[in-house]
Design a protein around this motif. Structure first.
Motif, PDB file in Angstrom:
ATOM      1  N   THR A  15       0.649  -1.021  -0.134  1.00 46.92           N
ATOM      2  CA  THR A  15      -0.427   0.280  -0.009  1.00 46.92           C
ATOM      3  C   THR A  15       1.088   1.347   0.267  1.00 46.92           C
ATOM      4  N   HIS A  16       0.142   2.279  -0.592  1.00 42.70           N
ATOM      5  CA  HIS A  16       0.720   3.344  -0.539  1.00 42.70           C
ATOM      6  C   HIS A  16       0.666   4.405  -0.257  1.00 42.70           C
ATOM      7  N   ASP A  17      -0.692   4.157   0.394  1.00 47.21           N
ATOM      8  CA  ASP A  17      -1.114   5.287   1.348  1.00 47.21           C
ATOM      9  C   ASP A  17      -1.157   5.550   2.654  1.00 47.21           C
ATOM     10  N   PRO A  18      -0.249   6.784   2.561  1.00 47.14           N
ATOM     11  CA  PRO A  18       0.260   6.688   3.792  1.00 47.14           C
ATOM     12  C   PRO A  18      -0.489   7.292   5.341  1.00 47.14           C
ATOM     13  N   MET A  19      -1.479   7.106   5.314  1.00 46.62           N
ATOM     14  CA  MET A  19      -2.699   6.986   6.543  1.00 46.62           C
ATOM     15  C   MET A  19      -2.838   5.861   6.842  1.00 46.62           C
ATOM     16  N   LEU A  20      -3.120   5.239   5.893  1.00 43.59           N
ATOM     17  CA  LEU A  20      -3.616   3.446   6.671  1.00 43.59           C
ATOM     18  C   LEU A  20      -2.423   2.836   7.149  1.00 43.59           C
ATOM     19  N   SER A  21      -1.309   2.958   6.132  1.00 41.95           N
ATOM     20  CA  SER A  21      -0.209   2.543   6.884  1.00 41.95           C
ATOM     21  C   SER A  21       0.371   3.560   8.054  1.00 41.95           C
ATOM     22  N   ALA A  22       0.079   4.547   8.395  1.00 41.37           N
ATOM     23  CA  ALA A  22       0.202   5.162   9.999  1.00 41.37           C
ATOM     24  C   ALA A  22      -0.705   4.283  11.025  1.00 41.37           C
ATOM     25  N   ILE A  23      -2.209   4.738  10.316  1.00 36.24           N
ATOM     26  CA  ILE A  23      -2.578   3.444  11.553  1.00 36.24           C
ATOM     27  C   ILE A  23      -2.704   2.205  11.790  1.00 36.24           C
ATOM     28  N   VAL A  24      -2.200   1.608  10.504  1.00 30.86           N
ATOM     29  CA  VAL A  24      -1.928  -0.107  10.710  1.00 30.86           C
ATOM     30  C   VAL A  24      -1.062  -0.253  11.343  1.00 30.86           C
ATOM     31  N   LEU A  25       0.300   0.258  11.230  1.00 33.99           N
ATOM     32  CA  LEU A  25       1.695  -0.032  11.723  1.00 33.99           C
ATOM     33  C   LEU A  25       2.279   0.504  12.642  1.00 33.99           C
ATOM     34  N   SER A  26       2.067   1.597  12.527  1.00 37.99           N
ATOM     35  CA  SER A  26       2.308   2.996  13.946  1.00 37.99           C
ATOM     36  C   SER A  26       1.279   2.993  15.169  1.00 37.99           C
ATOM     37  N   LEU A  27       0.014   2.421  15.060  1.00 37.07           N
ATOM     38  CA  LEU A  27      -1.153   2.251  15.465  1.00 37.07           C
ATOM     39  C   LEU A  27      -2.012   1.031  15.972  1.00 37.07           C
ATOM     40  N   ARG A  28      -2.081  -0.055  15.364  1.00 38.31           N
ATOM     41  CA  ARG A  28      -2.689  -1.271  16.030  1.00 38.31           C
ATOM     42  C   ARG A  28      -1.403  -2.268  16.028  1.00 38.31           C
ATOM     43  N   LEU A  29      -0.383  -2.113  15.121  1.00 40.92           N
ATOM     44  CA  LEU A  29      -0.128  -3.515  14.890  1.00 40.92           C
ATOM     45  C   LEU A  29       1.364  -3.452  16.642  1.00 40.92           C
ATOM     46  N   PRO A  30       1.629  -1.657  17.103  1.00 38.89           N
ATOM     47  CA  PRO A  30       2.224  -1.953  18.117  1.00 38.89           C
ATOM     48  C   PRO A  30       1.387  -2.928  19.542  1.00 38.89           C
ATOM     49  N   ILE A  31      -0.088  -2.119  19.827  1.00 37.02           N
ATOM     50  CA  ILE A  31      -1.309  -2.479  20.795  1.00 37.02           C
ATOM     51  C   ILE A  31      -1.353  -3.298  20.055  1.00 37.02           C
ATOM     52  N   ALA A  32      -1.432  -4.579  18.668  1.00 37.74           N
ATOM     53  CA  ALA A  32      -1.943  -5.977  19.263  1.00 37.74           C
ATOM     54  C   ALA A  32      -0.375  -7.026  19.526  1.00 37.74           C
ATOM     55  N   LEU A  33       0.693  -6.413  18.753  1.00 31.73           N
ATOM     56  CA  LEU A  33       2.000  -6.828  20.382  1.00 31.73           C
ATOM     57  C   LEU A  33       2.316  -7.138  21.309  1.00 31.73           C
ATOM     58  N   MET A  34       1.922  -5.255  21.737  1.00 26.10           N
ATOM     59  CA  MET A  34       2.446  -5.305  23.333  1.00 26.10           C
ATOM     60  C   MET A  34       0.947  -6.149  23.801  1.00 26.10           C
ATOM     61  N   ALA A  35       0.055  -6.300  23.361  1.00 27.73           N
ATOM     62  CA  ALA A  35      -1.339  -7.036  24.390  1.00 27.73           C
ATOM     63  C   ALA A  35      -0.722  -8.808  24.337  1.00 27.73           C
ATOM     64  N   VAL A  36      -0.099  -8.858  23.396  1.00 29.51           N
ATOM     65  CA  VAL A  36       0.437 -10.685  23.925  1.00 29.51           C
ATOM     66  C   VAL A  36       1.675 -10.319  24.531  1.00 29.51           C
ATOM     67  N   LEU A  37       2.593  -9.770  24.658  1.00 29.89           N
ATOM     68  CA  LEU A  37       4.042  -9.482  24.983  1.00 29.89           C
ATOM     69  C   LEU A  37       4.293  -9.347  26.321  1.00 29.89           C
ATOM     70  N   VAL A  38       3.383  -8.321  26.785  1.00 28.93           N
ATOM     71  CA  VAL A  38       2.592  -7.974  27.941  1.00 28.93           C
ATOM     72  C   VAL A  38       1.784  -9.285  28.766  1.00 28.93           C
ATOM     73  N   GLY A  39       0.874  -9.868  28.215  1.00 28.86           N
ATOM     74  CA  GLY A  39      -0.047 -10.941  28.936  1.00 28.86           C
ATOM     75  C   GLY A  39       1.146 -12.030  29.329  1.00 28.86           C
ATOM     76  N   ALA A  40       2.408 -12.281  27.896  1.00 32.51           N
ATOM     77  CA  ALA A  40       2.476 -13.339  28.640  1.00 32.51           C
ATOM     78  C   ALA A  40       3.997 -13.260  29.648  1.00 32.51           C
ATOM     79  N   ALA A  41       4.830 -11.864  29.529  1.00 32.30           N
ATOM     80  CA  ALA A  41       5.725 -11.298  30.697  1.00 32.30           C
ATOM     81  C   ALA A  41       4.037 -11.477  31.946  1.00 32.30           C
ATOM     82  N   LEU A  42       3.081 -10.919  32.423  1.00 33.46           N
ATOM     83  CA  LEU A  42       2.746 -10.995  33.156  1.00 33.46           C
ATOM     84  C   LEU A  42       2.369 -12.443  33.841  1.00 33.46           C
ATOM     85  N   GLY A  43       1.875 -13.430  32.691  1.00 35.50           N
ATOM     86  CA  GLY A  43       1.804 -14.899  32.941  1.00 35.50           C
ATOM     87  C   GLY A  43       2.635 -15.530  33.398  1.00 35.50           C
TER      88      GLY A  43
END
Lengths: 341, 246
Positions: free
Chosen positions: A52-80
């Motif tokens: 994709t070359h849509d800067p809006m789209l890549s901003a939302i997915v790669l800078s907002l959603r991906l870090p959050i989704a990854l962080m949920a998994v990693l922090v959950g694993a660490a706390l577990g």
């Protein structure tokens, strides 16, 4: 029949963890696909694989959603994982880094950084996590120090941890009392726990710590399993109980400190993920530790998805959602499986 | 292995639990350690097992592992009997539990006739079954000596007999130097080759059951007047009569 039965049970337990990991993958995908921007799933997928070359789209997915989704998994694993080890070394089903003051230390550190943040020679996004981690470490050092001096029995560490919890809660209340209304609001929001502060760099740090700590804990897996038979029997089997307990305590405090520093205090996961793991796969720590990681990750990832679905257009604080989602599930599990043992 | 313990002393802060005990035990021998509550039996066992600081010297001559089975602590870890027994091999267990370790665990369960319990959760076992599982755990470590602390407490008479018979047979088969703490004097008379009597941390009598179980020594050790006489199978029987007046 002993070995064969053991192998069969082991395969079954591995299957359960594999299944949970598959559900986790689905939850992770949902986490990426949902959000206030209501993007079509196909667009999200295209962005993830780089078409994709849509800067809006890549901003939302790669800078907002991906870090959050990854962080949920990693922090959950660490706390577990840290909850599982805490419950094991303290022989206490109520133990977690939350009940032992590690998270309270982090909370105090964060509040302190929020209050005096402008005076610190650090970029704003890192001052709060660093202070939180530092004070989590201090709380851990206090508890471990008491254990070092007076012999690290589980009772002593629990008492020292609870004392630490009250100490840092009182200090935190003092800061809240002194804080300006704006700072107070920030402190309270931090304490709720939120994945919105996630970034790929922070997720990378948590991933690195989890990747380093898990092998260290697995190296002690048999000794931790033996510890569940009681200190004396573990000693009889050749375990150096005091050293093992302090070593494991400091290791998982590091894990908790890093996780909590970036997302705030999320209490429920560390308590419940190990219980779910224990009910489903037993207490052979070689399988229980990975299982606790997977169930912790799954709980937090599912909570992350739910936090976006409860009120479309807004993201609920994850700490609240985790408990609201986890408590009924946990109650069902205990009631459904409790009679088996 | 031959035990040669000299001047063994165990202190907990101001309390001296074991006070200069000399004790010997020969390979294949079953020695029963008797004494009132608080007489230092468990502390002596811990010193012999090397899990507590102690004064004096404890030498196990001949080399090999010492298998120590502490008193049951009612742990209900979510582990199966097989996993508990496998932990007896802790010193040599790799992360992936090797074939030799698994075979030793299975063999120990089989030796005590409890292989059928292998996949049972520890928390679902009866008291007697638990003791046999923990005995299997110790045996799985292939020890040359056994230290058993009250293996029959809280068991009914049938299970006491069963557990002690298993101990006796395993000790004979493997030639193990065995020291076992017992509360039941008659069980000691029946199963032990020799008896050692502790009183307030000191050894007051050692000898064969016939020699050690005299009314005076028991009165001294337990503060109870006892009657000692021959039982139906010519072994001695001890009957408590009344507490000694203070």
């Amino acid at each position: 029949m002993g070995i064969a039965g053991w192998r069969a049970a082991h395969a079954r337990h591995a299957g359960i963890v594999g299944l949970a990991a598959a559900v986790l993958a689905v939850s992770f995908a949902f986490d990426l696909a949902t959000g206030p921007a209501m993007l079509p799933v196909a667009a999200v997928l295209r962005t993830l694989v780089g078409f994709t070359h849509d800067p809006m789209l890549s901003a939302i997915v790669l800078s907002l959603r991906l870090p959050i989704a990854l962080m949920a998994v990693l922090v959950g694993a660490a706390l577990g994982v840290s909850g599982a080890v805490m419950q094991t070394i303290l022989a206490n089903p109520l133990a977690s880094s939350y009940t032992l003051g590690i998270s309270a230390g982090a909370g105090f550190g964060a509040a302190l950084a929020i209050l005096v943040g402008a005076a610190l020679p650090l970029p704003g996004a890192w001052a709060v996590p660093l202070a939180a981690f530092g004070f989590a470490g201090l709380a851990c050092a206090l508890v471990a120090g008491v254990g070092q001096v007076r012999g690290a029995t589980s009772e002593l560490l629990v008492l020292a941890g609870i004392a630490c919890l009250f100490l840092f809660q009182a200090l935190l209340s003092l800061l809240q009392f002194l804080a300006s209304p704006e700072a107070l609001q920030q402190i309270v929001f931090w304490l709720f726990g939120s994945l919105l502060r996630a970034s790929l760099a922070k997720a990378g740090i948590v991933a690195l710590v989890v990747a380093c700590v898990l092998p260290v804990l697995l190296a002690d897996a048999w000794r931790l399993t033996a510890l569940q038979l009681g200190d004396e029997r573990a000693r009889a089997l050749g375990v150096r109980v005091t050293r093992l307990r302090l070593r494991a305590f400091v290791t998982v405090s590091l894990l908790t400190g890093v996780a909590v520093a970036f997302v705030g205090t999320i209490g429920f996961v560390g308590l419940v993920a190990p219980h779910i793991a224990r009910l489903l796969v037993g207490e052979d720590q070689r399988i229980m530790l990975p299982a606790s990681a997977v169930f912790g990750a799954l709980l937090l990832s599912a909570a992350s998805v739910a936090s976006k679905l409860i009120m479309p257009g807004t993201v609920f604080p994850i700490g609240i959602v985790t408990a609201l989602l986890g408590v009924p599930f946990f109650a069902w599990l205990v009631l459904a499986r409790g009679g088996r043992r | 292995m031959r035990l040669r313990a000299r001047g063994v002393t165990v202190r907990y802060r101001a309390v001296t639990a074991v006070d200069g005990v000399d004790l010997d035990a020969a390979p294949g021998e079953v020695l029963a350690l008797l004494g009132a509550n608080g007489s230092g039996k468990s502390s002596l066992m811990r010193a012999l097992a090397g899990v507590t600081k102690h004064g004096g010297s404890v030498a196990w001559e001949g080399g090999g592992a010492v298998g120590y089975m502490p008193q049951d602590n009612a742990s209900s870890a979510a582990l199966t009997a097989f996993e508990v027994v496998l932990l007896g091999r802790l010193r040599s267990l790799s992360l992936r539990a090797g074939a030799a370790e698994l075979a030793a665990a299975e063999a120990a369960l089989g030796e005590l006739g409890i292989l059928h319990l292998a996949q049972r959760q520890l928390g679902t076992l009866s008291g007697g079954q638990r003791q046999l599982v923990f005995l299997a755990q110790v045996l799985a470590g292939e020890p040359r000596a056994l230290l058993l602390d009250e293996p029959t407490s809280a068991l009914d008479i049938a299970h006491q007999l069963q557990v002690l018979s298993m101990v006796r047979e395993a000790a004979a088969r493997r030639g193990l130097t065995t020291i076992v703490v017992l509360h039941d004097i008659n069980a000691a008379a029946r199963f032990a080759d020799r008896i050692a009597l502790l009183r307030q941390g000191r050894l007051v009598m050692t000898g064969t059951p016939a020699a050690a179980l005299c009314a005076e020594a028991l009165r001294d050790a337990y503060a109870v007047d006892v009657a000692v006489g021959p039982g139906p199978d010519a072994r001695l029987v001890v009957v408590p009569v009344r507490p000694v007046a203070a």
